[in-house]
Write an enzyme that holds these catalytic residues in place. Structure first.
Site, mmCIF file in Angstrom:
data_model
loop_
_atom_site.group_PDB
_atom_site.id
_atom_site.type_symbol
_atom_site.label_atom_id
_atom_site.label_comp_id
_atom_site.label_asym_id
_atom_site.label_seq_id
_atom_site.Cartn_x
_atom_site.Cartn_y
_atom_site.Cartn_z
ATOM 1 N N HIS A 509 27.542 22.370 14.136
ATOM 2 C CA HIS A 509 28.343 21.603 15.097
ATOM 3 C C HIS A 509 27.454 20.674 15.925
ATOM 4 O O HIS A 509 27.715 19.465 16.027
ATOM 5 C CB HIS A 509 29.087 22.573 16.018
ATOM 6 C CG HIS A 509 29.865 21.911 17.107
ATOM 7 N ND1 HIS A 509 31.239 21.754 17.066
ATOM 8 C CD2 HIS A 509 29.477 21.355 18.295
ATOM 9 C CE1 HIS A 509 31.650 21.136 18.153
ATOM 10 N NE2 HIS A 509 30.601 20.879 18.920
ATOM 11 N N GLU A 510 26.424 21.238 16.526
ATOM 12 C CA GLU A 510 25.547 20.409 17.363
ATOM 13 C C GLU A 510 24.796 19.376 16.538
ATOM 14 O O GLU A 510 24.526 18.267 17.012
ATOM 15 C CB GLU A 510 24.573 21.297 18.155
ATOM 16 C CG GLU A 510 25.242 22.228 19.149
ATOM 17 C CD GLU A 510 26.198 21.511 20.097
ATOM 18 O OE1 GLU A 510 25.974 20.322 20.413
ATOM 19 O OE2 GLU A 510 27.187 22.145 20.511
ATOM 20 N N HIS A 513 26.883 16.336 16.227
ATOM 21 C CA HIS A 513 26.676 15.440 17.372
ATOM 22 C C HIS A 513 25.358 14.677 17.208
ATOM 23 O O HIS A 513 25.270 13.478 17.488
ATOM 24 C CB HIS A 513 26.617 16.243 18.669
ATOM 25 C CG HIS A 513 27.937 16.707 19.186
ATOM 26 N ND1 HIS A 513 29.009 15.859 19.357
ATOM 27 C CD2 HIS A 513 28.348 17.933 19.612
ATOM 28 C CE1 HIS A 513 30.035 16.544 19.851
ATOM 29 N NE2 HIS A 513 29.668 17.792 20.008
ATOM 30 N N HIS A 516 25.604 11.884 14.899
ATOM 31 C CA HIS A 516 26.370 10.801 15.522
ATOM 32 C C HIS A 516 25.441 9.899 16.337
ATOM 33 O O HIS A 516 25.620 8.674 16.377
ATOM 34 C CB HIS A 516 27.452 11.404 16.410
ATOM 35 C CG HIS A 516 28.592 10.489 16.707
ATOM 36 N ND1 HIS A 516 29.585 10.797 17.610
ATOM 37 C CD2 HIS A 516 28.912 9.247 16.240
ATOM 38 C CE1 HIS A 516 30.464 9.814 17.673
ATOM 39 N NE2 HIS A 516 30.077 8.857 16.864
#
Length: 724
Positions: A509-510, A513, A516
Site C-alpha cells: 500500500h505505502e 503511494h 505515485h
C-alpha cells in the site's frame, strides 16, 4: 503541493500593502538576518548546496539547532519573492504570477520536508519543542500569502480570463487549484472576518501539533513487560523474538515488551492465552490520548471541532464537512454517507455471524465467557484455524520482509519497467533506513527511495509516504526523493523480520503511494505526485495491494525463512480462500471510524462537546457491535485531528476501494495481471499524471468507464449480506 497552500495561520501584522505578515518576521528582512549571523548561516546545511548523491538531505550534518534559522530565512525569502509578484506593474500573466509562485519558497519547502519527516520518523524532545514553536509561525506564513489581497486579485483575474489564455491542460488545472485554494483559505474575506480566519488557523495549527504529540507521548510511555513463562503462553516464536528485541531497545534486556505499535499489540492479542493480559494491553491501546492526564486529547478535540465549524461558517458553509467535501470527488456529506451506509449494514450482519462462530468455539473449549473486544483477535485466529486449517504462525515464516520488498520491486518492474538498486553510504536519519535508486525502463535515473520499515519509540504509529523532494520540470528536471514509513516489529538480532499477510499488504500500500510520487511526470509542483484530491489519493496505493495476494507473486517471493522453499500450493490456496475471513470485523472497525469522523464534522455547534460521550452516542445510534471498537478512537484519531488531512475524509479509503477493486478487475478480465496495455494506461493516466487532470477523467482514461461498487462488496465478502 506548495507548503503555503497547506499552512494555517498565526498572529499577523497587516501591512499597508494589504498583505498579511507573520509577526515574528515583520521586524527583520533577509539582509538583516544575514548580517546578524553570517557565521551560523555558513555552518547551516540548509544554506549550502547539498553535495550528496542525487542531492539527498545530509542527515548526518543536520542538527536540531539548524531548523529555526532555516525556517525563518525560508519564510522571509518567500515573502520577498511574493512581494516581487505583487509589486510588478505588468498585468498578470500565467508566467509572472503562477509560474513565479510555483518557483517561490524553495528553501522553505526543503526545510519543511526534512523537518516533517524527522518529527514523524525519528523525533526527540528538542525537535518536538521546535515543532510546537514553529507551528503558529508557519501558519502565519501561510496566511501572509493566502490572505494577500493583491496577490489574490492577480490570480482571480487570470482565473476569470482562463478560457482566453491558451493554457495547456496542466496549466489550466494548476490555475484552477490555485484559485480554489486561495478562496477556500479565505482570500475573499474582508476586515474582521479575515482577521478571525487568521486567528482560527493559527490556533488550529497549535492544537493539531499538540494532538499528535500527545498521542506519541502515550505510545512512547507505555510498555507491557512480560517476565514469566505463563505470561508468554500461546505466543509463537516470532512474537516472542520481537518482544525480546523491543525489550532490549527499551532497556529491559532479558525480558519481553509489548508496545502500542500495531505490529506488536495485534500479534499479542491474537496469540496470548492470558486473557487478563490481553484485556490490560487492549485497554491501554484504545486509551491513547484518553487518560485524563497532561496528554489527554478530549479538550483538544472539542476546541478543534468548534474552530472548524467557525472556519466553515466564515466561508459560507453550515458545517465543516460541507466545506471540506466540496473539494473532493464525493462533493458532499450525503454522498459519503450513502457509500458508507451501503457497506455498514451488511458488515454488521457479517460481524454478528463472526461473533457467533467465536462464541460457539469458546463454549466448545469450556470457556464460560462472553466475547469481548480483547477476545476478538484471539478467537478469530482459532476460528480461522478451524475453518481453513490456517493460522498466522503457519503463514508468517513465508513472509520475510526482505523478500516482500523484492516482491514489490518486482511488481513495479513488471508493471512500469522500474528497477531499484540499493545505495550504500547515503546519509540517513536512522541506521534502520535503507536507500534505493529507482531507474525507469530505459535505465535513466527516476528517483531516490528511502525505506524505513521498523517501529521505534521515536516514530509515530501507522504507515505513510512522504516526499523529501517532489518531481517537477518548471525549475529544471527535478527528480523526486520519496520515503515510505512502516511500523513493523523488528526481528531478533540475526533473524529476519517476518510479516503477517496484513503487514505485507501495508508494505505494498505505502509503496503504491511511493510509486505515485516517483513516477510523477508533470511540469508544476502544485500537481506533482500525490497532489491530488483526497479521495483519489488512495487509489494508486490500494490498487497495488492486489498484487501481493496474487499466486504469481507469492509463489516467487513467499519462501520459508529457514528452508528457502516456496510456499506450498495448499497453503497458498488456503490464504486465497480465506481472504474474506473476518471482513465483517474489519469493515465495521473501519467504517465506524469514518462515520464518527463525518458525524463530528457535520455538527453545527460543538460548544460543550464531550468527545467520549459523542463517540459513544454516535456509535449507539449506528448499532455498533459491543465486541468491536473503532479502528481509531477519537482521542488518537490522528488522521482527522493531527491537521486537516483526512478530516471529514477518512471515508477516502473506501471511496478509493471502489476504484481499486474495480480497477484491478480490469487486469483479471484481461487474463494477465501485468497486461502491458493496461499497465501503460495505469501509468499514463494515474501514476505519472499526478493531479494534472480531474480524477474521474483519469480513472476513466485507465479503465474505459466509471467504476462500479460490486467489486468492493465482493472482495469484502458482503454481497450476500446486503440489507434490502
Amino acid at each position: 503541493m506548495k507548503s503555503y497552500l497547506m499552512a494555517g495561520a498565526s498572529a499577523l501584522i497587516l501591512s499597508l500593502s494589504g498583505a498579511m505578515v507573520p509577526a515574528a518576521l515583520a521586524a527583520d528582512t533577509p539582509t538583516q538576518m544575514a548580517q546578524a549571523d553570517k557565521a551560523k548561516m555558513s555552518e547551516n546545511p540548509f544554506f549550502q548546496e547539498w553535495k550528496t548523491p542525487f542531492g539527498v538531505p545530509p542527515f548526518d550534518a543536520i542538527k536540531p539547532a539548524h531548523f529555526r534559522p532555516a525556517f525563518e530565512k525560508g519564510m522571509a525569502d518567500q515573502l520577498v519573492e511574493i512581494k516581487a509578484i505583487t509589486d510588478t506593474k505588468a498585468a498578470p500573466t500565467f508566467a509572472n504570477t503562477i509560474d513565479a509562485m510555483e518557483k517561490s519558497g524553495q528553501l522553505l519547502d526543503r526545510v519543511s520536508a526534512v523537518f516533517s519527516n524527522l518529527t514523524s520518523s525519528n523525533t526527540n524532545d528538542e525537535l518536538d519543542k521546535i515543532q510546537r514553536d514553529m507551528a503558529p509561525l508557519l501558519a502565519a506564513h501561510g496566511n501572509a500569502i493566502n490572505l494577500n489581497a493583491t496577490l489574490f486579485q492577480r490570480i482571480s483575474t487570470l482565473y476569470k480570463q482562463r478560457d482566453q489564455l491558451k493554457l495547456t491542460p496542466e496549466q489550466s488545472r494548476v490555475l484552477e487549484r490555485y484559485y480554489l485554494g486561495f478562496v477556500r483559505a479565505g482570500a475573499e474575506l474582508q476586515g474582521a472576518q479575515r482577521e478571525r480566519m487568521a486567528a482560527i488557523l493559527e490556533r488550529l495549527a497549535v492544537l493539531s501539533t499538540k494532538f499528535s504529540q500527545n498521542v506519541l507521548a502515550d505510545e512512547k510511555g507505555y510498555k507491557l513487560v512480560l517476565t514469566s513463562k505463563d505470561q508468554l503462553a500461546g505466543l509463537p516464536d516470532f512474537v516472542v523474538a520481537a518482544a525480546s528485541q523491543a525489550a532490549k531497545d527499551r532497556g529491559e534486556a532479558g525480558k519481553y515488551v509489548i508496545t502500542l505499535s500495531r505490529s506488536s499489540i495485534e500479534p499479542f492479542l491474537t496469540f496470548s492465552d492470558n486473557r487478563a493480559l490481553r484485556e490490560q494491553a487492549w485497554k491501554a491501546w484504545i486509551a491513547r490520548g484518553d487518560n485524563g492526564d497532561e496528554h489527554d486529547n478530549n479538550a483538544v478535540i472539542t476546541e478543534i471541532v468548534q474552530l472548524r465549524i467557525e472556519r466553515a461558517n466564515l466561508l459560507g458553509y453550515k458545517t465543516f464537512a460541507e466545506y471540506k467535501l466540496a473539494d473532493t470527488m464525493a462533493k458532499n456529506p450525503q454522498a459519503v454517507s450513502d457509500l458508507l451506509m451501503q457497506v455498514w449494514e451488511p458488515a454488521k450482519v457479517r460481524a454478528a455471524e463472526e461473533r457467533d462462530e467465536m462464541q460457539k468455539l469458546a463454549a466448545k473449549e469450556g470457556q464460560n465467557i462472553q466475547i469481548e473486544p480483547w477476545d476478538w483477535y484471539y478467537y478469530a485466529e482459532k476460528v480461522r484455524k478451524a475453518k481453513y486449517d490456517l493460522n498466522e504462525e503457519e503463514i508468517k515464516p513465508y513472509f520475510q520482509l526482505d523478500k516482500m520488498v523484492e516482491a514489490m520491486f518486482y511488481t513495479a518492474n513488471r508493471l512500469f519497467g522500474v528497477t531499484f538498486t540499493e545505495l550504500k553510504g547515503v546519509p540517513t536519519y536512522h541506521p534502520d533506513v535503507k536507500v534505493y535508486e529507482a531507474k525507469d525502463k530505459d535505465g535513466k535515473h527516476l528517483a531516490v527511495f528511502y525505506s524505513d520499515n521498523f517501529a521505534r519509540p521515536s516514530k509515530r504509529s501507522g504507515a505513510w509516504m512522504s516526499s523529501l523532494r517532489s518531481q517537477e520540470k518548471l525549475s529544471g528536471d527535478i527528480r523526486p526523493i520519496v520515503l515510505n514509513n512502516n511500523n513493523f516489529a523488528k526481528g531478533a538480532e540475526g533473524q529476519p523480520t517476518l510479516l503477517s499477510f496484513d503487514d505485507a499488504t501495508t508494505l505494498f500500500h505505502e509503496f503504491g503511494h511511493g510509486l505515485h510520487g516517483m513516477l510523477s511526470n508533470v511540469t508544476y509542483p502544485q500537481v506533482s505526485g500525490t497532489g491530488v484530491l483526497r479521495d483519489f489519493v488512495e487509489f494508486p496505493s490500494q490498487v497495488l495491494e492486489h498484487w501481493v495476494a496474487e499466486p504469481q507473486i507469492l509463489q516467487k517471493f513467499a519462501v520459508h525463512y529457514k528452508t528457502g522453499k516456496p510456499i506450498p500450493k495448499e497453503l497458498l490456496d488456503k490464504i486465497i480462500a480465506s481472504q474474506t475471513f473476518n471482513q465483517g470485523f474489519a469493515t465495521v472497525s473501519y467504517t465506524s471510524s469514518a462515520l464518527v469522523d463525518l458525524a463530528y464534522h457535520s455538527l453545527t455547534d460543538a460548544k460543550g462537546l464531550n468527545p467520549d460521550t459523542f463517540e459513544r452516542e454516535t456509535l449507539t445510534k449506528l448499532g455498533m457491535p459491543k465486541e468491536i471498537v473503532m479502528r481509531h478512537r477519537s482521542p488518537h484519531f490522528s488522521h482527522i485531528f493531527s491537521g486537516d488531512g483526512y478530516s471529514s475524509g477518512y471515508y477516502s479509503y473506501m471511496w478509493a476501494e471502489v476504484l481499486d477493486a474495480d480497477g484491478f478487475n480490469a487486469f483479471k478480465e484481461a487474463g494477465d495481471i501485468f497486461d502491458p496495455t493496461l499497465s501503460k494506461k495505469l501509468l499514463e493516466n494515474v501514476y505519472s499524471a499526478g493531479g494534472s487532470r480531474d480524477p474521474m477523467e483519469a480513472y476513466i482514461g485507465f479503465r474505459g468507464r466509471a467504476p462500479k461498487v460490486d467489486a468492493l462488496l465482493k472482495n469484502r465478502g458482503l454481497l450476500d449480506n446486503r440489507v434490502n
